[in-house]
Write an enzyme that holds these catalytic residues in place. Structure first.
Site, PDB file in Angstrom:
ATOM      1  N   ASP A 239       0.828  -1.200   0.000  1.00 19.50           N
ATOM      2  CA  ASP A 239       0.000   0.000   0.000  1.00 19.50           C
ATOM      3  C   ASP A 239       0.870   1.262   0.000  1.00 19.50           C
ATOM      4  O   ASP A 239       1.982   1.252   0.526  1.00 19.50           O
ATOM      5  CB  ASP A 239      -0.909   0.002   1.230  1.00 19.50           C
ATOM      6  CG  ASP A 239      -2.044   0.997   1.106  1.00 19.50           C
ATOM      7  OD1 ASP A 239      -2.310   1.465  -0.021  1.00 19.50           O
ATOM      8  OD2 ASP A 239      -2.662   1.333   2.133  1.00 19.50           O
ATOM      9  N   GLY A 240       0.340   2.337  -0.574  1.00 23.21           N
ATOM     10  CA  GLY A 240       1.009   3.634  -0.531  1.00 23.21           C
ATOM     11  C   GLY A 240       1.724   4.037  -1.795  1.00 23.21           C
ATOM     12  O   GLY A 240       2.384   5.079  -1.832  1.00 23.21           O
ATOM     13  N   ASN A 287      -9.826  -2.358  -7.498  1.00 24.03           N
ATOM     14  CA  ASN A 287      -8.932  -1.404  -8.167  1.00 24.03           C
ATOM     15  C   ASN A 287      -9.328  -1.122  -9.607  1.00 24.03           C
ATOM     16  O   ASN A 287      -8.861  -0.136 -10.203  1.00 24.03           O
ATOM     17  CB  ASN A 287      -7.488  -1.911  -8.134  1.00 24.03           C
ATOM     18  CG  ASN A 287      -6.883  -1.882  -6.749  1.00 24.03           C
ATOM     19  OD1 ASN A 287      -5.974  -2.640  -6.432  1.00 24.03           O
ATOM     20  ND2 ASN A 287      -7.390  -0.997  -5.888  1.00 24.03           N
TER      21      ASN A 287
END
Length: 461
Positions: A239-240, A287
């Site tokens: 993540d990120g 997503n």
């Protein structure tokens, strides 16, 4: 100049779009359908092409573009009409593409940065000077004569004319300087990281990734933990990437490129420490609802490095497995590369890399339940008492490996996000504040040491 590979890619994209436009009336390509069904059936799925109503994303493989642009096709219909919603989507998407490219051209050219504000200032100064001149030429109150607007030699050389000329020039250069300074400040404050990263050629970036793949860097064991205490299976929610990309480059998609390099390094760290399996959350079913350009960039990453990962995996005895619950939404080119990678590494045994792509854990559990029901219909199970946790686990996509011993999620988020909900029942959870591209080997070593020395796994006992 467009390369042969790029032209072939564009041709495939065009043919794919034609297939999508004619697929519902039975005139689509049977070869494409059979290829898609073959890829999915090997994983326990069967695709019904007539039931697909999601947008398809087709990529352009232009090595000179920093971003991968795609065209979003509306659902196919027998009338071949584009709905107003789809038309608005087309306009919005390509408007963004045009603005982005114009901005890149402008901020990437020193000549345009210098000339544009000067020309704008000259134009503004001319307008202001002309307006001031017209005001001076207005007839005096009570006079019937109007000054002539034609210029003679004497009028040009008169002090008033020269004063007007000097004022016009001063206004022009003053406005030009103000616009120039504002543009430069905006450029260096807001777009400096973008220009810095744009200067890196895509080919150089690919060469760096290939070098990382083939090098022996980060392959030395450093944790100091006894091998029997090292986790056998590690799961990671990467993540990120988007936040990292926006903060450092001003572009979310660039964060995914750096994230792909971190995955290469992380895999080497795991192998060096004696970890047997790594499962990464690369792309969830949710997503697909992201911006089409970002989705296309991610698909481009998967497609671009499939062959290199395959070659490296064979050399290092790494088995690559793709876990997907919605295979029908993956572009055909990506499917072909993933399928080849899995087939040619299925004999490897040293390390297993599970890549969750177009994956959702709830969908995986639903699929497992359908498999059990089918087992009853086929006579595999005679009684409901035969169905237990082991049976359910055998119908999950991870039936080839043990459940994860620990989960790592980066970027400070404290949730599972529909990832391995069944398999993580007794896993140790570690949440790191760093975004995934900033992860370092010391972070993994700290997690391994904490797992071995500070965590006591009792499994409910």
């Amino acid at each position: 100049m467009e390369t042969a590979g790029s032209a072939a890619w564009r041709t495939r994209a065009f043919l794919s779009s034609m297939i999508a436009a004619t697929g519902n009336d039975g005139t689509g390509s049977d070869e494409s359908s059979s290829s898609s069904s073959s890829w999915s059936e090997s994983r326990g799925f069967r695709l019904d092409n007539n039931s697909i109503d999601k947008p398809s994303y087709y990529l352009t493989n232009n090595a000179n573009d920093d971003h991968c642009f795609c065209s979003e096709l509306p659902p196919a219909s027998s009338s071949h009409h584009i709905s107003p919603t789809a038309a608005v989507s087309y306009i919005k998407f390509w408007s963004k593409v045009a603005i982005r490219r114009l901005a890149r051209v402008y901020f990437g050219s020193p000549v345009l940065l210098a000339l544009t504000p000067l020309l704008v200032g000259l134009f503004v100064g001319f307008l202001l000077g002309s307006s001031w001149q017209k005001k001076q030429q207005k007839p005096v109150s009570g006079s019937s004569k109007t000054p002539s607007t034609k210029f003679s030699r004497s009028s040009i050389t008169s002090p008033v004319a020269w004063k007007e000329c000097v004022i016009s020039i001063q206004v022009a250069f003053s406005c030009g300087w103000i616009v120039l300074v504002s543009s430069v400040q905006f450029l260096f404050r807001q777009h400096e990281p973008v220009m810095e990263s744009t200067a890196i050629d895509n080919a150089n970036r690919d060469d760096i990734t290939r070098t990382e793949l083939l090098s022996d860097a980060n392959t030395v064991r450093e944790s100091g933990v006894d091998r029997h205490l090292v986790p056998r299976h590690v799961a990671v929610i990467m993540d990120g990437n988007r936040r990292y990309g926006r903060k450092r480059y001003g572009s979310a998609t660039r964060g995914h490129w750096d994230g792909s390099k971190t995955l290469v390094d992380f895999s080497k760290w795991c192998i060096a420490e004696g970890i047997e399996a790594l499962t990464v959350y690369a792309f969830s079913t949710e997503n697909w609802d992201r911006d089409p350009a970002e989705v296309a960039a991610l698909m481009k990453i998967f497609c671009k490095y499939c062959d290199e990962l395959r070659i490296e995996a064979i050399q290092r005895d790494i088995r690559c497995v793709v876990l997907s619950t919605e295979t029908d939404r993956i572009p055909e080119d990506v499917k072909e590369g993933l399928d080849r990678m899995m087939k040619e590494t299925e004999h490897c045994q040293t390390f297993t890399l599970n890549i969750c792509l177009s994956y959702g854990s709830r969908g995986e559990i639903v699929h497992a339940c359908k498999g059990v029901v089918k087992g009853f219909m086929d006579g595999v199970y005679k009684s409901v008492n035969e169905v237990n946790e082991t049976v359910i686990s055998q119908h999950l996509l991870t039936n080839h490996c043990s459940d994860p011993d620990l989960l790592i999620r980066t970027s400070g988020e404290l949730r599972l996000s529909n990832f391995l909900l069944w398999q993580l029942a007794y896993s140790e959870l570690f949440f790191l504040d760093k975004p995934w591209p900033e992860l370092e080997k010391q972070d993994l070593l700290s997690v391994i040491r904490s797992y071995a020395k500070e965590r006591e796994r009792r499994f409910g006992k």
